[in-house]
Design a protein around this motif. Sequence first.
Motif, PDB file in Angstrom:
ATOM      1  N   UNK A 103      -1.380  17.792 -11.651  1.00 40.43           N
ATOM      2  CA  UNK A 103      -1.944  19.083 -11.244  1.00 40.43           C
ATOM      3  C   UNK A 103      -0.972  20.206 -11.584  1.00 40.43           C
ATOM      4  N   UNK A 104       0.315  20.019 -11.278  1.00 44.07           N
ATOM      5  CA  UNK A 104       1.320  21.039 -11.540  1.00 44.07           C
ATOM      6  C   UNK A 104       1.470  21.310 -13.035  1.00 44.07           C
ATOM      7  N   UNK A 105       1.271  20.268 -13.857  1.00 42.46           N
ATOM      8  CA  UNK A 105       1.369  20.438 -15.308  1.00 42.46           C
ATOM      9  C   UNK A 105       0.123  21.098 -15.896  1.00 42.46           C
ATOM     10  N   UNK A 106      -0.918  21.242 -15.079  1.00 41.66           N
ATOM     11  CA  UNK A 106      -2.133  21.893 -15.541  1.00 41.66           C
ATOM     12  C   UNK A 106      -3.047  21.006 -16.354  1.00 41.66           C
ATOM     13  N   UNK A 161      -8.684  17.059  -7.821  1.00 40.12           N
ATOM     14  CA  UNK A 161      -8.555  15.644  -8.176  1.00 40.12           C
ATOM     15  C   UNK A 161      -8.094  14.838  -6.970  1.00 40.12           C
ATOM     16  N   UNK A 162      -8.401  13.541  -6.980  1.00 42.87           N
ATOM     17  CA  UNK A 162      -8.137  12.748  -5.780  1.00 42.87           C
ATOM     18  C   UNK A 162      -7.958  11.256  -6.085  1.00 42.87           C
ATOM     19  N   UNK A 210       0.819  -1.219   0.000  1.00 42.37           N
ATOM     20  CA  UNK A 210       0.000   0.000   0.000  1.00 42.37           C
ATOM     21  C   UNK A 210       0.849   1.265   0.000  1.00 42.37           C
ATOM     22  N   UNK A 211       1.852   1.324   0.832  1.00 39.50           N
ATOM     23  CA  UNK A 211       2.653   2.547   0.943  1.00 39.50           C
ATOM     24  C   UNK A 211       3.294   2.901  -0.403  1.00 39.50           C
ATOM     25  N   UNK A 212       3.853   1.897  -1.084  1.00 44.24           N
ATOM     26  CA  UNK A 212       4.458   2.139  -2.392  1.00 44.24           C
ATOM     27  C   UNK A 212       3.413   2.607  -3.399  1.00 44.24           C
ATOM     28  N   UNK A 213       2.278   1.931  -3.434  1.00 45.79           N
ATOM     29  CA  UNK A 213       1.222   2.285  -4.384  1.00 45.79           C
ATOM     30  C   UNK A 213       0.697   3.689  -4.112  1.00 45.79           C
ATOM     31  N   UNK A 214       0.453   3.977  -2.845  1.00 48.75           N
ATOM     32  CA  UNK A 214      -0.062   5.293  -2.465  1.00 48.75           C
ATOM     33  C   UNK A 214       0.908   6.405  -2.850  1.00 48.75           C
ATOM     34  N   UNK A 215       2.177   6.258  -2.494  1.00 53.22           N
ATOM     35  CA  UNK A 215       3.166   7.294  -2.778  1.00 53.22           C
ATOM     36  C   UNK A 215       3.328   7.507  -4.278  1.00 53.22           C
ATOM     37  N   UNK A 216       3.322   6.417  -5.041  1.00 54.70           N
ATOM     38  CA  UNK A 216       3.490   6.514  -6.492  1.00 54.70           C
ATOM     39  C   UNK A 216       2.315   7.246  -7.128  1.00 54.70           C
ATOM     40  N   UNK A 217       1.098   6.874  -6.746  1.00 50.14           N
ATOM     41  CA  UNK A 217      -0.093   7.496  -7.328  1.00 50.14           C
ATOM     42  C   UNK A 217      -0.262   8.941  -6.866  1.00 50.14           C
ATOM     43  N   UNK A 218       0.060   9.209  -5.610  1.00 49.75           N
ATOM     44  CA  UNK A 218      -0.075  10.573  -5.087  1.00 49.75           C
ATOM     45  C   UNK A 218       0.912  11.509  -5.779  1.00 49.75           C
ATOM     46  N   UNK A 219       2.140  11.030  -5.976  1.00 53.19           N
ATOM     47  CA  UNK A 219       3.149  11.839  -6.669  1.00 53.19           C
ATOM     48  C   UNK A 219       2.719  12.107  -8.105  1.00 53.19           C
ATOM     49  N   UNK A 220       2.147  11.102  -8.752  1.00 52.24           N
ATOM     50  CA  UNK A 220       1.657  11.279 -10.121  1.00 52.24           C
ATOM     51  C   UNK A 220       0.538  12.316 -10.163  1.00 52.24           C
ATOM     52  N   UNK A 221      -0.396  12.203  -9.223  1.00 55.61           N
ATOM     53  CA  UNK A 221      -1.505  13.158  -9.151  1.00 55.61           C
ATOM     54  C   UNK A 221      -0.974  14.581  -8.983  1.00 55.61           C
ATOM     55  N   UNK A 222      -0.004  14.735  -8.110  1.00 55.71           N
ATOM     56  CA  UNK A 222       0.583  16.048  -7.863  1.00 55.71           C
ATOM     57  C   UNK A 222       1.243  16.600  -9.122  1.00 55.71           C
ATOM     58  N   UNK A 223       1.955  15.749  -9.850  1.00 54.05           N
ATOM     59  CA  UNK A 223       2.621  16.176 -11.089  1.00 54.05           C
ATOM     60  C   UNK A 223       1.600  16.616 -12.139  1.00 54.05           C
TER      61      UNK A 223
END
Length: 203
Positions: free
Chosen positions: A55-58, A64-65, A40-53
Motif C-alpha cells: 500500500x505504501x509503495x502505491x 486491500x485485505x 498463525x501469529x507469524x503468518x499473520x504478521x508477515x502477510x500484514x506487513x507485506x500488505x502495508x508495504x
Amino acid sequence: MKYYDVDIKIRDRINHNANYSRERPVLSIVVPCYNEQDIFEHSFKSLYALLDDLVKEGLIENKSYLLFIDDGSKDDTWSLIESASHKFDRVKAVKLSRNKGHQVALLAGLCESNADITISIDADLQDDISVIKEMIIHYLNGSDVVYGVRNDRTSDTFFKRKTAGFFYKTMKWMGVEQVPQHADFRLLSKRAKDALVSYKEQR
C-alpha cells in the motif's frame, strides 16, 4: 515467473516500469487455515506487513485485505483469526461449519473475495511471499493469471519430492495440461477468478 531465486536484473527491470496498463487494484490475500494456531501469529504478521508495504509503495489500494478461511480447525485457530479481524480493518474472516478439505476452503475464499485481484497462499508460508510484489506488477502489465512456480524443492522431504514428480508425470501422461511445480500460490484477476468459481466442480 521465477520462484525463490528471482533473477535480480529481471526484477529490477520490472519494478522500474511505471507505464502500467491497469489501475492500482484492491488486493485480497486468501489464506485457508486448518489447525494453524502454532504458526498463525507469524503468518499473520508477515502477510500484514507485506500488505502495508505494498500500500505504501502505491502498488495496491488501501482497501486491500487479508482473508483467512478457517477449515473447521479443532484448535484455537479460529479464535486467533476472529481476534485479528476485530482488531484490524484489513483482516476478514470466514469459518466453515466443519473440516471440508483444503481445496473447498480455498474455493470458499475465492468466492468470498470481491477484490480486483486475489492471491491464494498456504498458511505455513512455505511459498516466498516476497514475489507477491512481482505478481502484482505482472497483473498491472496485463496478466490475468500469475503462477508461483517452485524451482527449488530442497526444503521438501525426499518422499514429497518424489511423489510430486510422480504426480506431474502422471497428469501429463493422462493428457492434463498443468504448470509443473506450482501449488495454490497464484494471482487471479477478478475476471479470471469469476470464471473459475462459475464452475460447480469443487476439485
